[in-house]
Structure formats: C-alpha cells, structure tokens
Write a protein that holds these residues in place. Structure first.
Motif, mmCIF file in Angstrom:
data_model
loop_
_atom_site.group_PDB
_atom_site.id
_atom_site.type_symbol
_atom_site.label_atom_id
_atom_site.label_comp_id
_atom_site.label_asym_id
_atom_site.label_seq_id
_atom_site.Cartn_x
_atom_site.Cartn_y
_atom_site.Cartn_z
ATOM 1 N N VAL A 132 0.860 -1.186 0.000
ATOM 2 C CA VAL A 132 0.000 0.000 0.000
ATOM 3 C C VAL A 132 0.893 1.232 0.000
ATOM 4 N N ASN A 133 0.653 2.129 -0.932
ATOM 5 C CA ASN A 133 1.399 3.385 -1.029
ATOM 6 C C ASN A 133 0.428 4.552 -0.894
ATOM 7 N N VAL A 134 0.578 5.324 0.169
ATOM 8 C CA VAL A 134 -0.303 6.459 0.434
ATOM 9 C C VAL A 134 0.394 7.735 -0.010
ATOM 10 N N VAL A 135 -0.228 8.438 -0.957
ATOM 11 C CA VAL A 135 0.293 9.717 -1.446
ATOM 12 C C VAL A 135 -0.653 10.815 -0.986
ATOM 13 N N VAL A 136 -0.097 11.833 -0.331
ATOM 14 C CA VAL A 136 -0.911 12.909 0.240
ATOM 15 C C VAL A 136 -0.584 14.221 -0.461
ATOM 16 N N SER A 137 -1.609 14.904 -0.934
ATOM 17 C CA SER A 137 -1.464 16.224 -1.556
ATOM 18 C C SER A 137 -2.254 17.241 -0.749
ATOM 19 N N SER A 138 -1.681 18.412 -0.554
ATOM 20 C CA SER A 138 -2.391 19.446 0.204
ATOM 21 C C SER A 138 -3.585 19.999 -0.563
ATOM 22 N N ILE A 139 -3.565 19.893 -1.897
ATOM 23 C CA ILE A 139 -4.675 20.351 -2.732
ATOM 24 C C ILE A 139 -5.176 19.188 -3.578
ATOM 25 N N ARG A 176 2.172 14.851 -15.290
ATOM 26 C CA ARG A 176 3.385 14.176 -14.813
ATOM 27 C C ARG A 176 3.072 13.335 -13.581
ATOM 28 N N LEU A 177 2.260 13.885 -12.680
ATOM 29 C CA LEU A 177 1.883 13.150 -11.483
ATOM 30 C C LEU A 177 1.063 11.917 -11.819
ATOM 31 N N LEU A 178 0.082 12.058 -12.713
ATOM 32 C CA LEU A 178 -0.764 10.920 -13.067
ATOM 33 C C LEU A 178 0.030 9.839 -13.787
ATOM 34 N N ARG A 179 0.986 10.222 -14.620
ATOM 35 C CA ARG A 179 1.837 9.232 -15.277
ATOM 36 C C ARG A 179 2.633 8.443 -14.242
ATOM 37 N N LEU A 180 3.087 9.137 -13.221
ATOM 38 C CA LEU A 180 3.827 8.468 -12.151
ATOM 39 C C LEU A 180 2.923 7.534 -11.357
ATOM 40 N N LEU A 181 1.755 8.010 -10.992
ATOM 41 C CA LEU A 181 0.858 7.222 -10.146
ATOM 42 C C LEU A 181 0.245 6.043 -10.883
ATOM 43 N N SER A 182 0.236 6.086 -12.217
ATOM 44 C CA SER A 182 -0.437 5.033 -12.982
ATOM 45 C C SER A 182 0.232 3.675 -12.817
ATOM 46 N N ASN A 183 1.469 3.637 -12.389
ATOM 47 C CA ASN A 183 2.190 2.366 -12.268
ATOM 48 C C ASN A 183 2.392 1.946 -10.815
ATOM 49 N N ILE A 184 1.736 2.615 -9.896
ATOM 50 C CA ILE A 184 1.954 2.333 -8.478
ATOM 51 C C ILE A 184 0.869 1.395 -7.965
ATOM 52 N N LYS A 185 1.278 0.224 -7.511
ATOM 53 C CA LYS A 185 0.342 -0.762 -6.996
ATOM 54 C C LYS A 185 -0.095 -0.392 -5.583
ATOM 55 N N GLY A 186 -1.387 -0.636 -5.277
ATOM 56 C CA GLY A 186 -1.886 -0.371 -3.931
ATOM 57 C C GLY A 186 -1.878 1.100 -3.589
ATOM 58 N N LEU A 187 -2.177 1.958 -4.570
ATOM 59 C CA LEU A 187 -2.105 3.397 -4.371
ATOM 60 C C LEU A 187 -3.333 3.934 -3.653
ATOM 61 N N LEU A 188 -3.107 4.853 -2.725
ATOM 62 C CA LEU A 188 -4.188 5.601 -2.088
ATOM 63 C C LEU A 188 -3.810 7.065 -2.132
ATOM 64 N N LEU A 189 -4.640 7.889 -2.776
ATOM 65 C CA LEU A 189 -4.381 9.313 -2.944
ATOM 66 C C LEU A 189 -5.303 10.107 -2.024
ATOM 67 N N LEU A 190 -4.711 10.905 -1.135
ATOM 68 C CA LEU A 190 -5.466 11.705 -0.176
ATOM 69 C C LEU A 190 -5.204 13.183 -0.406
ATOM 70 N N SER A 191 -6.231 14.018 -0.150
ATOM 71 C CA SER A 191 -6.074 15.465 -0.317
ATOM 72 C C SER A 191 -6.998 16.212 0.638
ATOM 73 N N GLY A 192 -6.873 17.546 0.642
ATOM 74 C CA GLY A 192 -7.687 18.355 1.547
ATOM 75 C C GLY A 192 -7.883 19.755 1.007
ATOM 76 N N ASP A 193 -7.961 20.739 1.901
ATOM 77 C CA ASP A 193 -7.931 22.173 1.589
ATOM 78 C C ASP A 193 -9.275 22.800 1.217
ATOM 79 N N VAL A 194 -10.263 22.023 0.778
ATOM 80 C CA VAL A 194 -11.456 22.605 0.164
ATOM 81 C C VAL A 194 -12.648 22.768 1.112
ATOM 82 N N HIS A 195 -12.516 22.322 2.370
ATOM 83 C CA HIS A 195 -13.572 22.468 3.378
ATOM 84 C C HIS A 195 -14.832 21.676 3.057
#
Length: 235
Positions: free
Chosen positions: A24-31, A52-71
């Motif tokens: 499992v790979n958790v990637v966190v973005s502030s936005i 560029r980010l999506l190309r990178l994430l497309s090959n990552i197994k067990g990916l979880l993308l988290l974000s925030g900022d928008v209330h």
C-alpha cells in the motif's frame, strides 16, 4: 510553466514511489488532484504537473491518494467519465477530507457550496450501486483508512519458506461526520490489480479542470453578496 513541485521534489517522489516494495502506497497532496472545479486551487490549474503526477501514479500498486484544503469531503475517480472501463472498475481513487474545524457552508456565502459541487461533478466517484449517492459531504468531517492484509500463504513458485500475501488485500476509506458517523466510503478496493486498471493511454479519459468560464460570474456574485452584507450592516 508554473510548478507545484520543484525538480528536486519531483526526483525524490519519483524515486520513492518507483522503488517502493510496499503493498500500500499512500500519497498525500495538500490540494486536490482530480477535481474539475476551477473555483478551488488544484493540480488542474497546472496541467503539465498534473499529467506528470498521473503518469507516475499510474504504475503504483496499492495506491491511495489523499487530499484536503477545500472544506468539504469528496471521493474522486480518474476514470469517472471513461467509457472504456466496465462500470465496476475505477482508475486512481482520490479521497478528500477537509476538515474538522471548517466547512464550506460556514461563511455567509455558504449556500453556494452545494450548488458549485453539483455543477462541477465530472470527476466524482460512482459505485453504480446507488444513483442517489452524491459522494460529497459539506459538513465537518474526517477520514479513516481500513486495510485488510489478507492471508499469508506460501508462493509455490518461490523458495520454500518465502511468504507472500495473497491477492485478497483490500483498502477501504471511510469519511465520517464530526460525530464519527460514516457518511461515505470507497468500498473495498483490491490492491493486487490496481496498477492494471490505469495506463498511460487512460490519461486521455481523465477530465480536466474546467476552463473557468464561470469564474467571472461567480466572482461578481460574491462581490454582490459582500455588498448586500455591507448594506445590512450599516442600514
């Protein structure tokens, strides 16, 4: 072009993810990354960086993308508008939780929040089991992650005693209101086949950030609301 990350940060992120052996790979973005809403800051305002980010994430197994900022809370899916995938498959899933102290409905112009979320929805997750689910929540919220690691088993193709986890490992993210009651969930997503669901070619199916043609109208409306508030204060 404008940048979200410096080249040094990119090199670190690429090296870390591409060489990860984690299930499992958790990637966190502030936005937010996948939103089509032009009225919030997001990676969509930096298209080269987003691709560029999506190309990178497309090959990552067990990916979880988290974000925030928008209330507000929201579940997003890179393949939400794709016709090339079966309805039960998803691409990159992003979960936004924001936050326990603020809600987009708190300010005097908060009534606009739901209208804006309904207007910009092409990026939004859909499990196809209930068409009434909106997969956003405007109250104060927080998230939780549940990982089911599955059962360890011997790999018959490996050296005796080498233990691997089987293909039943799942990730589920739940979003809760301020009292802890669950209001949304991604459902259980299998990590074993995740990297097979999204490819470089799939980038063409990812909805982009709306071009912002409504921004002048929204800005004018907000100015009008401020003016009305000003008049009510002094008259």
């Amino acid at each position: 072009y404008n940048r979200v990350l410096s080249e040094e940060q990119w090199l670190w992120l690429e090296d870390t993810l591409q060489n990860s052996t984690a299930q499992v790979n958790v990637v966190v973005s502030s936005i937010q990354v996948l939103t089509t809403n032009p009225l919030v800051e997001s990676w969509g305002h930096y298209p080269e960086e987003k691709n560029r980010l999506l190309r990178l994430l497309s090959n990552i197994k067990g990916l979880l993308l988290l974000s925030g900022d928008v209330h507000h809370a929201e579940i997003l899916d890179s393949q939400a508008t794709s016709n090339s995938y079966p309805s039960h498959n998803h691409g990159i899933i992003e979960v936004t939780s924001s936050g326990l102290t603020h809600s987009c409905t708190d300010p005097f112009y908060g009534f606009l929040c739901t209208n804006i979320l309904n207007r910009f929805h092409l990026h939004r997750f859909n499990d196809h089991s209930d068409t009434n689910k909106k997969y956003y929540y405007t109250g104060r919220n927080f998230g939780s992650i549940n990982i089911n690691w599955g059962d360890a088993k011997l790999n018959s193709n490996s050296v005796e005693g080498d233990i691997n986890l089987d293909d039943s490992t799942t990730i589920e993210v739940r979003l809760h209101d301020s009292h802890g009651y669950p209001v949304m969930t991604t459902g259980k997503q299998y990590t074993s086949s995740y990297s097979d669901k999204f490819s470089f070619e799939s980038l063409e199916d990812v909805p982009g950030c709306i071009d912002g043609h409504l921004e002048p109208w929204i800005f004018s409306l907000i100015l009008l609301l401020f003016f009305r508030r000003f008049l009510k204060t002094f008259y």
